[in-house]
Design a protein around this motif. Structure first.
Motif, PDB file in Angstrom:
ATOM      1  N   TYR A 119     -22.872 -49.861  56.911  1.00  0.00           N
ATOM      2  CA  TYR A 119     -22.230 -48.631  56.697  1.00  0.00           C
ATOM      3  C   TYR A 119     -20.979 -48.393  56.414  1.00  0.00           C
ATOM      4  O   TYR A 119     -20.274 -48.410  55.823  1.00  0.00           O
ATOM      5  CB  TYR A 119     -22.121 -48.270  58.157  1.00  0.00           C
ATOM      6  N   ALA A 120     -22.439 -46.695  55.666  1.00  0.00           N
ATOM      7  CA  ALA A 120     -21.140 -45.730  54.869  1.00  0.00           C
ATOM      8  C   ALA A 120     -20.558 -44.849  55.522  1.00  0.00           C
ATOM      9  O   ALA A 120     -21.051 -43.772  56.196  1.00  0.00           O
ATOM     10  CB  ALA A 120     -21.338 -45.505  52.726  1.00  0.00           C
ATOM     11  N   HIS A 121     -19.005 -44.918  55.516  1.00  0.00           N
ATOM     12  CA  HIS A 121     -18.573 -44.157  56.785  1.00  0.00           C
ATOM     13  C   HIS A 121     -17.031 -43.460  56.335  1.00  0.00           C
ATOM     14  O   HIS A 121     -16.088 -43.676  55.575  1.00  0.00           O
ATOM     15  CB  HIS A 121     -17.313 -44.989  58.076  1.00  0.00           C
ATOM     16  N   ALA A 122     -16.659 -41.519  56.169  1.00  0.00           N
ATOM     17  CA  ALA A 122     -16.306 -41.597  56.135  1.00  0.00           C
ATOM     18  C   ALA A 122     -15.950 -40.188  57.622  1.00  0.00           C
ATOM     19  O   ALA A 122     -16.495 -40.285  58.431  1.00  0.00           O
ATOM     20  CB  ALA A 122     -16.362 -40.639  54.997  1.00  0.00           C
ATOM     21  N   SER A 145     -12.344 -41.990  54.442  1.00  0.00           N
ATOM     22  CA  SER A 145     -12.735 -43.377  54.223  1.00  0.00           C
ATOM     23  C   SER A 145     -12.288 -44.423  54.574  1.00  0.00           C
ATOM     24  O   SER A 145     -11.486 -44.667  54.114  1.00  0.00           O
ATOM     25  CB  SER A 145     -13.804 -43.147  52.451  1.00  0.00           C
ATOM     26  N   THR A 146     -13.466 -45.218  55.724  1.00  0.00           N
ATOM     27  CA  THR A 146     -12.886 -46.513  55.948  1.00  0.00           C
ATOM     28  C   THR A 146     -13.662 -47.727  55.563  1.00  0.00           C
ATOM     29  O   THR A 146     -14.929 -47.040  54.641  1.00  0.00           O
ATOM     30  CB  THR A 146     -12.696 -46.105  57.180  1.00  0.00           C
ATOM     31  N   ILE A 153     -15.279 -35.178  62.120  1.00  0.00           N
ATOM     32  CA  ILE A 153     -16.289 -35.193  62.263  1.00  0.00           C
ATOM     33  C   ILE A 153     -16.382 -36.016  61.534  1.00  0.00           C
ATOM     34  O   ILE A 153     -16.038 -37.115  60.426  1.00  0.00           O
ATOM     35  CB  ILE A 153     -16.823 -33.964  61.072  1.00  0.00           C
ATOM     36  N   ASP A 154     -17.663 -37.252  62.333  1.00  0.00           N
ATOM     37  CA  ASP A 154     -17.925 -38.168  61.301  1.00  0.00           C
ATOM     38  C   ASP A 154     -19.060 -37.755  60.287  1.00  0.00           C
ATOM     39  O   ASP A 154     -20.324 -37.394  60.751  1.00  0.00           O
ATOM     40  CB  ASP A 154     -18.193 -39.908  62.681  1.00  0.00           C
ATOM     41  N   ARG A 155     -19.252 -38.801  59.489  1.00  0.00           N
ATOM     42  CA  ARG A 155     -20.433 -38.971  58.644  1.00  0.00           C
ATOM     43  C   ARG A 155     -20.640 -40.137  58.444  1.00  0.00           C
ATOM     44  O   ARG A 155     -20.403 -41.194  57.922  1.00  0.00           O
ATOM     45  CB  ARG A 155     -20.079 -38.004  57.174  1.00  0.00           C
ATOM     46  N   PHE A 156     -22.000 -40.913  58.690  1.00  0.00           N
ATOM     47  CA  PHE A 156     -22.208 -42.627  58.500  1.00  0.00           C
ATOM     48  C   PHE A 156     -23.710 -42.374  57.627  1.00  0.00           C
ATOM     49  O   PHE A 156     -24.639 -41.616  57.632  1.00  0.00           O
ATOM     50  CB  PHE A 156     -22.896 -42.389  59.871  1.00  0.00           C
ATOM     51  N   MET A 157     -23.649 -42.918  57.028  1.00  0.00           N
ATOM     52  CA  MET A 157     -25.373 -43.317  56.226  1.00  0.00           C
ATOM     53  C   MET A 157     -25.439 -44.572  55.790  1.00  0.00           C
ATOM     54  O   MET A 157     -24.626 -45.858  56.071  1.00  0.00           O
ATOM     55  CB  MET A 157     -24.601 -42.888  54.500  1.00  0.00           C
TER      56      MET A 157
END
Length: 886
Positions: free
Chosen positions: A742-745, A734-735, A760-764
């Protein structure tokens, strides 16, 4: 002007997420002024003086904040390619509005004009998005004053709608603090004879307090016996002795202590602490390390004044300033005939092996500096030479470090001393032949060299070299005492060189002071850069090795005297982790600055053969380790050594991003089948300049993800989870590097045999749309072909690698390959560093995904169909699905 006002306003998007904080007030000076509407500001081209001041209050301490604003430059801006067209200064404030002199704010750099600074590049290096500056809010701060200041701009600059947004509290360790409760803090300094020391610092208290802290003084003579008070500028307190009160009224209060020693004093001890008889304990602390300097009459600028003095004349003036008779400077050189063993040269030998930067051919001296071609030194150099138009070469040339290998050659010692004396005569302090000679990267090695050249030689030349060494010592002492570079390798080098000069001139009146100042700086410098457990604060593996090389050289020079043993223990604790990162080809992962041509394996072997307490070969231990993994602070590496498949290596970095370093947090490298496939842009500080340097520092030169075209900012990454799956490792990060919007992992799935992996990236983000692109850089000699919108194939030396884009939430938005795109400097893509300052075209694979609220997807990278199928199955694992859902 109206046109660029409109351009600046158009650059600001409405961004959803954390509630914005608007500036409470705006101030103008030096020709800056308001724009055409509220929220618009103009900065005129008036270097340093034209400025807009913005005040923000109600900060959230301990969180990452992001300042964002629109920018528009004049169409004819001459500084379009400058990396520092405009400066953004930051002055953090306590609750009562008093300024905090913090020595480090993650995300920002120390500055002299403003306490901390971030640089804004010219329009050719800027994209269309609002400009963003991220930083960690200091724990003591409740407000900040931001100054947007003219620097290199030649036309008006418009700034639109600045806002400050806050993210979640930073999970990384907080910057070190220095509370005065309990045992307090102690500083010991040797003194120059009858010369006052000036100590500057700052006390902060949670509440304003007239008696926040006190400092107790004890002077001692040369034998170590205490000299009884009274002392100048101090009061005597029963039970404590000589004390100076340190008020925190207001909360953050700068103080200046002029320590004028009593007759016979050779040292002073300063004990900072809280008042023992205070009715309520004051939560006070020392902000940063105190600055230390000699009284004004003995500052280098004052001693030289506007006169052009050679080094012996400089010492004569110094003796006159001290009121000493005419023959004293000769007595100061007593004992200098033995010289001092170089410290920084030892660190360079650990890095590169034996120094062969200078050789003698006939009557000529031939130099090979900074990795550039051989160059013959003129018989009478004027010290303005710049044959390769290279900053790195000029720094190496002016450092005189090449005199040491020259002096080691037959008949070379006398020639080296003659050249050193000639350099001194051509470079009076007020008029250097090349201004770069005053840069710490040249000044520190030069002091180290001069200290070692005092051995032997004819008396006139030795007098000149000794006098020049003393003058360099004054310059180094002022750099070290200011603490501006304390958290950088340059600061360590300056302190080490000062230590060498002090040892080379034991009879010099200021040598004991230099020695104690250098030891104190080395103690605090390593405290800041390398923990007792061996954890680094610097992100780049090569710079970490440089720190360990300097640490080992300094520890060897200090022997069993502090801080030598402490530094040695830290080096030994840190070295195994770095050794574990090396791949089968003997290279460290190329994160951060990675100079070309270094043999990392041999470098570590030299360090380990000298530094390991048991004399073990750490590289051999790594190769024989039962678990193929290496780990150091913020980095992790996996490896596989297969006879048929060939070796494989995976490495990732999640270290905090520095203000002006590489934007490579969450970047990774990958090798399989004994081939390096996913690589980095590379580059080295001091080699590239201008747009090339700007590109290599940017995220576009790294294997990262970029949401909505918003490049990552300063921030940190955390390895939040690690799972062992069926034949694979799952690494979850997590960054905070994408700002509070942005919530990024990021998830890595790595097969145990390293035949494949997935990223794999996940942006919220709450909003109408959300998209991101990911980048994968391949070596220049790789062939890349697209076979569909979701599939690509790479080939090199008869080996193949498949890339398959897979959406997990949202939709895939295609693949593309760029090689050598350079039509717009701010969008350069598809290059890697050449090692000599230029860029070489290389393929970069760009993949993209789009959706709403949450978008999750990435790329499966596999050497064969079986590895791809295994990875696709693993992506359906329950643990991975839960991660995708957030």
């Amino acid at each position: 002007m109206d046109q660029i006002d409109e351009q600046a306003a158009a650059a600001v998007s409405d961004g959803e997420g954390a509630a914005p904080l608007l500036p409470a007030a705006s101030r103008y000076a030096g020709g800056a002024g308001p724009g055409g509407r509220e929220g618009l500001h103009r900065i005129a081209p008036n270097n340093r003086f034209a400025r807009v001041g913005l005040s923000f209050s109600d900060l959230t301490p301990g969180s990452w904040a992001c300042l964002r604003f629109g920018l528009a430059f004049d169409a004819d801006e001459a500084a379009a390619l400058a990396v520092d067209a405009v400066a953004a200064g930051f002055d953090f404030l306590a609750a009562d509005g008093s300024s905090l002199d913090l020595d480090h704010v993650p995300g920002l750099a120390r500055s002299l004009l403003d306490p901390h600074v971030a640089w804004i590049p010219g329009p050719a290096l800027l994209g269309a998005e609002p400009f963003r500056i991220a930083f960690r809010v200091p724990d003591q701060a409740r407000g900040v004053s931001v100054t947007l200041r003219s620097w290199r701009n030649t036309g008006d600059v418009a700034v639109a709608d600045p806002v400050l947004r806050f993210g979640a509290p930073d999970p990384a360790p907080v910057p070190r603090r220095c509370p005065l409760s309990g045992e307090g803090l102690r500083f010991d300094y040797a003194l120059a004879e009858d010369v006052a020391l000036v100590l500057r610092g700052q006390i902060y208290a949670a509440r304003a307090d007239e008696h926040a802290a006190r400092v107790r003084l004890v002077y001692r003579d040369a034998a170590g016996a205490e000299i009884a008070p009274p002392y100048a500028n101090a009061v005597s307190v029963p039970g404590l002795g000589a004390v100076i009160n340190l008020s925190a009224q207001p909360q953050a209060r700068r103080f200046t202590l002029t320590l004028r020693p009593p007759p016979g004093a050779a040292a002073v001890a300063l004990d900072f602490g809280a008042w023992e008889d205070a009715q309520t304990a004051s939560e006070s602390e020392l902000i940063g390390q105190p600055e230390l300097a000699l009284e004004d009459d003995f500052r280098l600028e004052s001693l030289c004044d506007d006169d052009v003095l050679d080094a012996p004349a400089f010492l004569t003036r110094l003796a006159d300033r001290l009121g000493l008779p005419e023959g004293v400077p000769a007595s100061w050189r007593a004992g200098s005939a033995t010289g001092a063993a170089p410290i920084l040269a030892r660190a360079r030998d650990l890095r590169n092996g034996p120094d062969r930067s200078a050789r003698i051919e006939g009557e000529s001296v031939v130099l090979a500096l900074a990795g550039l071609p051989d160059w013959t030194l003129p018989q009478a150099p004027d010290w303005r030479e710049d044959p390769f138009r290279s900053v790195a070469w000029r720094l190496a040339y002016q450092s005189l470090a090449w005199l040491l290998p020259l002096a080691a050659l037959p008949d070379g010692a006398a020639r080296a001393r003659t050249i050193a004396a000639a350099w001194s005569r051509a470079n009076p302090w007020s008029q250097p032949a090349d201004g770069l000679s005053l840069h710490p990267a040249a000044l520190a090695p030069r002091g180290d060299v001069l200290a070692s050249l005092l051995t032997g030689g004819d008396e006139p030349t030795r007098v000149e070299i000794a006098a020049e060494a003393a003058r360099q010592g004054f310059a180094l002492a002022e750099i070290v005492g200011q603490n501006t570079l304390a958290r950088a390798l340059h600061g360590i080098q300056a302190a080490a060189a000062l230590l060498a000069v002090a040892r080379a001139l034991p009879g010099f009146a200021f040598a004991p002071y230099w020695d104690s100042l250098a030891r104190d700086s080395l103690t605090h410098g390593f405290d800041a850069l390398l923990s007792e457990a061996g954890a680094f604060t610097d992100a780049a593996p090569v710079r970490r090795l440089d720190l360990l090389s300097h640490g080992q050289a300094i520890a060897d020079a200090l022997g069993e005297t502090e801080p030598g043993p402490t530094i040695r223990r830290r080096v030994e604790a840190a070295l195994p982790g770095l050794a574990g990162l090396i791949d089968r080809g003997g290279r460290l992962p190329p994160f951060g600055d990675a100079p070309a041509g270094l043999d990392h394996s041999a470098w570590i072997a030299r360090l380990s053969s000298r530094g390991h307490s048991q004399g073990h070969d750490l590289v051999a231990e790594r190769d024989a380790a039962p678990v193929p993994e290496g780990r150091t602070a913020g980095m992790l590496a996996l490896r596989y050594d297969g006879m048929e498949q060939g070796w494989g290596h995976f490495a990732l970095t999640h270290t905090a991003q520095s203000p002006h370093g590489h934007r490579d947090c969450t970047s990774f490298t990958f090798a399989t089948g004994s081939r390096r496939w996913i690589v980095e842009g590379g580059g080295a500080e001091g080699v590239e300049v201008g747009p090339a340097r700007h590109y290599l520092l940017s995220p576009r030169a790294h294997n990262v993800a970029i949401p909505d075209g918003c490049e990552p900012v300063a921030g940190s990454g955390t390895l939040s989870a690690r799972l062992t799956l069926d034949g694979a490792q799952a690494l979850m990060l997590s960054t905070t590097v994408h700002g509070p919007d942005y919530a990024h992992a990021r998830l890595f799935l790595v097969l145990d045999d390293l035949s494949g992996m997935a990223v794999i990236d996940r942006f919220m983000r709450v909003g109408p749309s959300l998209s991101f692109e990911g980048l994968l850089h391949l070596p220049p000699d790789t062939l890349v072909a697209l076979s569909s919108p979701r599939r690509a194939l790479a080939q090199q030396e008869g080996r193949r690698l498949e890339f398959f884009a897979i959406p997990l939430k949202g939709q895939a938005a295609g693949l593309e390959v760029a090689i050598g795109r350079s039509d717009r400097p701010h969008a350069m893509q598809g290059f890697c560093a050449t090692g000599s300052g230029g860029l070489r075209p290389a393929p970069v694979l760009r993949y993209a995904f789009t959706g709403r609220d949450t978008v999750c997807g990435g790329v499966v990278i596999a050497a064969d169909a079986e590895a791809e199928q295994r990875l696709v199955r693993l992506l359906a694992d329950d643990a991975v699905r839960r991660w995708v859902e957030g």
